[in-house]
Design an enzyme around this catalytic site. Sequence first.
Site, PDB file in Angstrom:
ATOM      1  N   LYS A 210      -5.283  65.548  -7.615  1.00  0.00           N
ATOM      2  CA  LYS A 210      -6.199  66.604  -8.046  1.00  0.00           C
ATOM      3  C   LYS A 210      -6.666  67.503  -6.907  1.00  0.00           C
ATOM      4  CE  LYS A 210      -7.629  64.477 -12.410  1.00  0.00           C
ATOM      5  NZ  LYS A 210      -7.123  65.436 -13.379  1.00  0.00           N
TER       6      LYS A 210
ATOM      7  N   TYR B  84      -8.979  54.941 -16.609  1.00  0.00           N
ATOM      8  CA  TYR B  84      -7.645  55.464 -16.922  1.00  0.00           C
ATOM      9  C   TYR B  84      -6.844  55.562 -15.634  1.00  0.00           C
ATOM     10  CZ  TYR B  84      -3.989  58.754 -18.339  1.00  0.00           C
ATOM     11  OH  TYR B  84      -2.786  59.361 -18.578  1.00  0.00           O
TER      12      TYR B  84
ATOM     13  N   ASP C 275      -8.572  53.949  -7.354  1.00  0.00           N
ATOM     14  CA  ASP C 275      -7.976  55.132  -7.979  1.00  0.00           C
ATOM     15  C   ASP C 275      -8.938  56.292  -7.751  1.00  0.00           C
ATOM     16  OD1 ASP C 275      -7.203  57.168  -9.664  1.00  0.00           O
ATOM     17  OD2 ASP C 275      -6.885  55.892 -11.416  1.00  0.00           O
TER      18      ASP C 275
END
Length: 432
Positions: A272, A150, A244
């Site tokens: 994050k 994702y 990513d």
Amino acid sequence: MTDTSTNATAPASNKAAYDAIHTVVAGGVSSNMRARGVVTPLVVESASGCRIRDVEGNELIDANMGYGPHVFGYADREVTDQIADQFGRGHLTGLPHRLDREAAGLVAELVPGVEQLRFANSGTEALMSAVRLARAISGRPLLLTFEGHYHGWSETLLRAPGAEGYRPRPGAAGMIPEAMSHTIQIPWNDAAAVERVFAEYGGELGAVLCEPVLANAGVVPPAPGFLELLRLRTREKGAVLVFDEVITGFRVARGGAQERYGVIPDLTVLSKVMGGGFPVAAFGGSREAMEPLTTYEAFHAGVYAGNHAALRAVAATLTKIRSAPDLYDDLEALGAYAEDRVREAATAAGRSVLFERVGSVLSMALLDEASAVDRAAHRALQSACQRRGLYFHPNPDEPWFLSTAHTEEDIDTIAAVLKESLAQAPATRIVR
């Protein structure tokens, strides 16, 4: 007219509070992903350490931790006090600030593949910009991605599950039909598929984009040699390798997955943990890779990108990470302890679960008698655990995240809750 005023009396239950949210927030959430996390209504009043307190006054141990940013737990004062201080000093001017150098310098110091970077507001934004930059560097539009990974919800990166041959399908209603026309998708850890794609499309590939640890379809580490293969073939064919590391950055090692596995990409995307839960992201690479942005030949913008409050959060979080030499050894040990205890709980209950772990990122999925992921049973298990004071995401694709706020005693409680909740369901197969 809908009354949106704040009521003096809080709703008496999680369901009442959630129903009230639905009246003014479409679907009751501001992220479709979040809706999947509330099979049994749960509305948070506060969060601290590894615990959340709901509007009914119940306290739950949280194994989701805001989808992973809180490596030091919720409401860590060493970080939040600095962010609060920055609000008093001005959190957004749209002008350069000394924090730009401080925060970016810490990222560059800790992440092997980053010499320069740009800040953004979310992982989705940073990924959009990184892929655009990769295409600008290579001069080619074709992108290779991997099934289950994702990369945010932007027009050219949100893909539906599965693919037609190599070609993925748009992942949401309203996307243009041609959104995936410059994207190839193959299975993760399939070295033979990589070789086929590079043999057929090597001269056309502009970039390869992956999570170096797949963490959005359960946790699936890279197979031995797989990241090295991507690095080798991209260099041979002049494609840009993009990691990513929105989830893995500062989570599976101080320098992310690229440090843990020793493979350095051309571009890295971070979010994050970097901001300790504050909305901030970044993308960066070598000075050479970032040159098109240095000369303004490539485009990246955002009024809120790199705002002072966000960069204070980055500086505070990464300074704390840098000053904790045993942090990742401790998280590794805690993750190993959790793995052992969860497996013991499943075995004791006679249930079959699929368990994977990389450091403090874990995934657990309840299996049926055919050893396939039983999503309905897993959701029922999550609801049973939630009633007993443990929260994890009802979707087995979503990982668990541990923090320094979790203790072995907390893990023992998690295991006990799992064991009791698993025992309610009929036995299937032994844990694997």
